[in-house]
Scaffold this active site. Structure first.
Site, PDB file in Angstrom:
ATOM      1  N   ASP A  93      41.702  49.527  33.172  1.00  0.00           N
ATOM      2  CA  ASP A  93      42.724  49.645  32.125  1.00  0.00           C
ATOM      3  C   ASP A  93      42.111  49.870  30.746  1.00  0.00           C
ATOM      4  O   ASP A  93      42.782  50.319  29.828  1.00  0.00           O
ATOM      5  CB  ASP A  93      43.618  48.397  32.099  1.00  0.00           C
ATOM      6  CG  ASP A  93      42.827  47.109  31.973  1.00  0.00           C
ATOM      7  OD1 ASP A  93      42.169  46.899  30.935  1.00  0.00           O
ATOM      8  OD2 ASP A  93      42.871  46.297  32.919  1.00  0.00           O
ATOM      9  N   ASP A 144      32.124  52.875  43.586  1.00  0.00           N
ATOM     10  CA  ASP A 144      32.059  51.512  44.108  1.00  0.00           C
ATOM     11  C   ASP A 144      31.077  50.679  43.287  1.00  0.00           C
ATOM     12  O   ASP A 144      29.907  51.047  43.134  1.00  0.00           O
ATOM     13  CB  ASP A 144      31.617  51.575  45.565  1.00  0.00           C
ATOM     14  CG  ASP A 144      31.498  50.204  46.204  1.00  0.00           C
ATOM     15  OD1 ASP A 144      32.079  49.248  45.672  1.00  0.00           O
ATOM     16  OD2 ASP A 144      30.806  50.087  47.230  1.00  0.00           O
ATOM     17  N   GLY A 145      31.548  49.559  42.762  1.00  0.00           N
ATOM     18  CA  GLY A 145      30.707  48.713  41.925  1.00  0.00           C
ATOM     19  C   GLY A 145      29.499  48.160  42.652  1.00  0.00           C
ATOM     20  O   GLY A 145      28.415  48.038  42.062  1.00  0.00           O
ATOM     21  N   ASP A 162      35.583  42.375  35.635  1.00  0.00           N
ATOM     22  CA  ASP A 162      36.999  42.307  35.275  1.00  0.00           C
ATOM     23  C   ASP A 162      37.789  42.809  36.476  1.00  0.00           C
ATOM     24  O   ASP A 162      38.225  43.954  36.529  1.00  0.00           O
ATOM     25  CB  ASP A 162      37.252  43.174  34.038  1.00  0.00           C
ATOM     26  CG  ASP A 162      38.707  43.182  33.608  1.00  0.00           C
ATOM     27  OD1 ASP A 162      39.485  42.356  34.114  1.00  0.00           O
ATOM     28  OD2 ASP A 162      39.058  44.034  32.764  1.00  0.00           O
ATOM     29  N   TYR A 230      49.954  35.275  33.453  1.00  0.00           N
ATOM     30  CA  TYR A 230      49.197  35.009  34.667  1.00  0.00           C
ATOM     31  C   TYR A 230      49.745  33.748  35.339  1.00  0.00           C
ATOM     32  O   TYR A 230      50.357  32.900  34.666  1.00  0.00           O
ATOM     33  CB  TYR A 230      47.711  34.835  34.364  1.00  0.00           C
ATOM     34  CG  TYR A 230      46.993  36.118  34.009  1.00  0.00           C
ATOM     35  CD1 TYR A 230      47.557  37.359  34.301  1.00  0.00           C
ATOM     36  CD2 TYR A 230      45.756  36.097  33.399  1.00  0.00           C
ATOM     37  CE1 TYR A 230      46.910  38.535  33.986  1.00  0.00           C
ATOM     38  CE2 TYR A 230      45.086  37.279  33.073  1.00  0.00           C
ATOM     39  CZ  TYR A 230      45.674  38.491  33.372  1.00  0.00           C
ATOM     40  OH  TYR A 230      45.031  39.656  33.060  1.00  0.00           O
TER      41      TYR A 230
END
Length: 293
Positions: A93, A144-145, A162, A230
């Site tokens: 984001d 892909d991290g 995050d 949240y």
């Protein structure tokens, strides 16, 4: 349960927080699609501005996103003596990238998100968040991290995860091999911060994530911040450092009020940094115990 009923979106997840739901009145559905990895929904709400929702879980709203993004960024950044190179895993984001890029010592920000559609959709519909993606300090990699970490050993001063919650595409970000990869990708004295859930509904998840961090790094800590949209209005972060002298509770870099105004900070300062690590007794006891209480 249908999460869109009579003009309301309700976040219902019997796996992560059974018996709890948050509802937002919807003025308009701005975008909805299923990417290769997840369901992506952007809505305009009556009270919280635009909201990004992935797999029916609220990721952020315009009203309170800064509380999360400032804290996940500046708790680690202000605990490091010279955070020049920063990696963000997830964060498509753009909110974390926006905040990290504000730090005057940061020279390079690398953002890695597996889902390019989240990045593109947020650029189109959430410009207040995604402006960080256009900062000249920021480079973006849609991949892909885990693989990115495997290919980049000893490169970063700070790594911020995050991520979504530990289901779907983010599930592997809450496992021991991931924390070992984080450790290997840090420069000497490097620091990590990872989203770690809420103690009020997911304390076992918090404990398990904290144990991963504690088993990997010489110094580990858990901090909290308030984010009304949240679950339970609170979320936490695990922090780890390769420097055994790190004291997360005392920020190294302290910004003046004029600095914070210039950086357009709304939530973070040195006082709330210290307060973030002050935990209720039941949380302290849970995290310090090797047994399930």
């Amino acid at each position: 349960m249908n999460v869109m009923q009579s003009g309301w979106f309700s976040e219902v997840n019997d796996y992560l927080w059974p018996g709890v739901a948050l509802s937002l009145e919807v003025e308009k559905v701005l975008h909805h699609e299923c990417s290769k990895y997840q369901d992506i929904l952007v809505i305009k709400t009556k009270s919280h501005g635009k909201a990004l929702i992935l797999d029916n879980v609220i990721q952020c709203t315009e009203k309170d996103e800064y509380a999360y993004h400032e804290m996940i960024s500046y708790l680690p950044l202000c605990s490091h003596p010279n955070p020049k190179d920063v990696l963000i895993i997830g964060g498509g984001d753009g909110g974390a990238a926006r905040e990290v890029a504000k730090h005057p010592d940061v020279e390079r920000v690398t953002l890695v998100d597996i889902d390019n559609r989240v990045i593109e959709i947020c650029k189109d519909y959430l410009p207040r968040l995604s402006l960080g993606l256009n900062n000249p300090k920021v480079s973006i990699h849609a991949c892909d991290g885990l693989q990115y970490l495997k290919d980049h050993h000893g490169k970063f001063d700070v790594i911020i995860t995050d991520s979504c919650d530990p289901v779907g595409p983010a599930e592997h970000l809450f496992e021991q091999p991931y924390y070992e990869l984080l450790k290997a990708a840090l420069k000497p004295g490097g620091i990590i911060a990872s989203q770690a859930g809420t103690v009020w509904e997911s304390i076992e998840q918090v404990k398990n994530t904290f144990e991963l961090c504690k088993n990997t790094f010489p110094v580990a800590a858990y901090a909290v911040t308030a984010v009304p949209t949240y679950p339970t209005g609170q979320i936490g972060f695990v922090m780890g450092s390769l420097d055994d002298k790190t004291n997360f509770t005392e920020p190294i870099r302290i910004f003046s009020d004029d600095d914070l105004d210039e950086m357009e900070m709304k939530y973070y300062n040195d006082k709330i940094h210290r307060a973030a690590f002050v935990l209720p007794r039941f949380v302290e006891m849970k995290l310090s115990s090797n047994k399930k209480n």
